[in-house]
Design an enzyme around this catalytic site. Structure first.
Site, PDB file in Angstrom:
ATOM      1  N   HIS A   1      70.426  79.655  26.766  1.00 38.54           N
ATOM      2  CA  HIS A   1      71.098  80.149  27.978  1.00 38.54           C
ATOM      3  C   HIS A   1      71.641  78.998  28.825  1.00 38.54           C
ATOM      4  O   HIS A   1      71.104  77.893  28.824  1.00 38.54           O
ATOM      5  CB  HIS A   1      70.202  81.100  28.793  1.00 38.54           C
ATOM      6  CG  HIS A   1      69.065  80.469  29.529  1.00 38.54           C
ATOM      7  ND1 HIS A   1      67.829  81.055  29.644  1.00 38.54           N
ATOM      8  CD2 HIS A   1      68.955  79.288  30.209  1.00 38.54           C
ATOM      9  CE1 HIS A   1      67.039  80.276  30.353  1.00 38.54           C
ATOM     10  NE2 HIS A   1      67.698  79.203  30.705  1.00 38.54           N
ATOM     11  N   ASP A   7      66.430  79.231  24.618  1.00 38.77           N
ATOM     12  CA  ASP A   7      67.179  80.265  23.880  1.00 38.77           C
ATOM     13  C   ASP A   7      68.695  80.041  23.964  1.00 38.77           C
ATOM     14  O   ASP A   7      69.478  80.906  23.583  1.00 38.77           O
ATOM     15  CB  ASP A   7      66.820  81.666  24.405  1.00 38.77           C
ATOM     16  CG  ASP A   7      67.138  81.830  25.891  1.00 38.77           C
ATOM     17  OD1 ASP A   7      67.686  80.886  26.513  1.00 38.77           O
ATOM     18  OD2 ASP A   7      66.849  82.921  26.434  1.00 38.77           O
ATOM     19  N   ASP A  26      72.587  79.882  40.128  1.00 37.61           N
ATOM     20  CA  ASP A  26      71.819  81.128  40.091  1.00 37.61           C
ATOM     21  C   ASP A  26      70.722  81.191  41.147  1.00 37.61           C
ATOM     22  O   ASP A  26      70.383  80.187  41.772  1.00 37.61           O
ATOM     23  CB  ASP A  26      71.203  81.337  38.695  1.00 37.61           C
ATOM     24  CG  ASP A  26      70.623  80.044  38.118  1.00 37.61           C
ATOM     25  OD1 ASP A  26      69.952  79.319  38.872  1.00 37.61           O
ATOM     26  OD2 ASP A  26      70.839  79.781  36.933  1.00 37.61           O
ATOM     27  N   GLU A  35      71.619  84.959  29.468  1.00 34.74           N
ATOM     28  CA  GLU A  35      70.728  85.042  28.310  1.00 34.74           C
ATOM     29  C   GLU A  35      71.537  85.410  27.062  1.00 34.74           C
ATOM     30  O   GLU A  35      72.686  85.868  27.172  1.00 34.74           O
ATOM     31  CB  GLU A  35      69.659  86.115  28.575  1.00 34.74           C
ATOM     32  CG  GLU A  35      68.758  85.819  29.776  1.00 34.74           C
ATOM     33  CD  GLU A  35      67.720  84.721  29.519  1.00 34.74           C
ATOM     34  OE1 GLU A  35      67.956  83.827  28.676  1.00 34.74           O
ATOM     35  OE2 GLU A  35      66.664  84.763  30.178  1.00 34.74           O
TER      36      GLU A  35
HETATM   37  P1  PGA Z   1      64.691  73.439  32.583  1.00 31.88           P
HETATM   38  O1  PGA Z   1      65.521  74.781  32.479  1.00 31.88           O
HETATM   39  O2  PGA Z   1      65.622  72.414  33.141  1.00 31.88           O
HETATM   40  O3  PGA Z   1      63.565  73.745  33.534  1.00 31.88           O
HETATM   41  O4  PGA Z   1      64.242  73.101  31.212  1.00 31.88           O
HETATM   42  C1  PGA Z   1      66.776  74.749  31.881  1.00 31.88           C
HETATM   43  C2  PGA Z   1      67.403  76.128  31.935  1.00 31.88           C
HETATM   44  O5  PGA Z   1      66.677  77.130  31.909  1.00 31.88           O
HETATM   45  O6  PGA Z   1      68.637  76.204  31.990  1.00 31.88           O
END
Ligand code: PGA
Length: 256
Positions: free
Chosen positions: A134, A132, A63, A139
């Site tokens: 994702h 959450d 992304d 999302e």
């Molecule tokens: P993080 O993010 O590795 O910074 O915890 C994980 C994500 O949002 O997929």
């Protein structure tokens, strides 16, 4: 799903390193899907130390924030170059990160999907997980069949990631992300999750129903999905003892 529970993020990352190193030994021209965020940082650092041969490897990142130039310090481009690409012998032409400045986003997304197909598909996709549930920036309520497209971040994700930007106000609202269907197309999934704040999302993804309310739960339908967790991220799993038992009693040839 295969659930591997480790005492610390360091030992968990060590397992991920071994899985990727083995893939590169077996297939020097492997195609890797890569993730940004705080979770894979140790993995990238350790992969750099291993001095593997990346000269024929192709990468596709999950992304990018819409509106951020590649040189923006918080872009996925910058993150990947700073933390990984500049430290390995990967060819620039083999690196793919979504273009946050694409003029025509739907056309760009179709092209990204086409490039993944032309590369022969992704052999191994590295994933983190949001609080959450994702994966990528898909999302909750994202279609489990979704492809690369624009998504709007939830308020929660913007709060979770605001630290990278200094403040929430500076954070873009939109991203380009591979879809859940795109991620499911990878031949192998390697999801890493560390820390207490991931425990609920992990438990729902592994032991809850398959639902777009927790996008990572879609991985239950993937034939080769490994989740490598530290103890804290595994804290809410009801069958943790079973997963540990399975891992400890694997035949040697199957161990990561
Ligand atoms: P993080 O993010 O590795 O910074 O915890 C994980 C994500 O949002 O997929």
């Amino acid at each position: 799903m295969e659930i591997i529970i480790q005492p610390t993020p360091e030992t968990a990352s060590g397992i991920a390193v071994r899985i990727i190193a083995r893939l590169l030994r077996e297939k020097p021209n492997a195609v890797l899907g890569l993730a940004t965020g705080s979770t894979p940082l140790r993995l990238y650092r350790e992969l750099v130390r291993q001095k593997l041969d990346w000269s024929r490897v192709k990468t596709f990142n999950l992304d990018e924030y819409v509106g951020l130039a590649p040189a923006h310090p918080q872009s996925s481009h910058s993150f990947m170059w700073k933390n990984f690409f500049q430290n390995i012998n990967i060819a620039r032409k083999n690196i793919h990160v979504p273009d946050g400045e694409a003029k025509n986003i739907p056309v760009f997304c179709l092209r990204y999907e086409k490039q993944i197909r032309a590369a022969g598909g992704i052999d191994l996709q590295v994933l983190g997980i949001g609080t959450d549930g994702h994966i990528g920036f898909n999302e909750p309520t994202s279609s489990l069949a979704s492809r690369t497209r624009i998504k709007t971040l939830t308020a929660r994700t913007r709060r979770d990631n605001a630290g990278f930007f200094g403040s929430e106000k500076k954070m873009p609202h939109h991203v380009i992300t591979m879809g859940i269907g795109t991620i499911m197309g990878a031949r192998q999934i390697l999801l890493l999750a560390f820390g207490r704040n991931k425990a609920n999302a992990v438990a729902q993804a592994v032991e809850g129903p398959i639902t777009s309310m927790n996008p990572a739960s879609g991985l239950q339908m993937h034939p080769v999905a490994k989740m490598v967790l530290d103890k804290a991220a595994a804290a809410k799993l009801k069958r943790a003892d079973y997963y540990r038992w399975v891992y400890e009693n694997k035949p040697d040839w199957q161990k990561a």
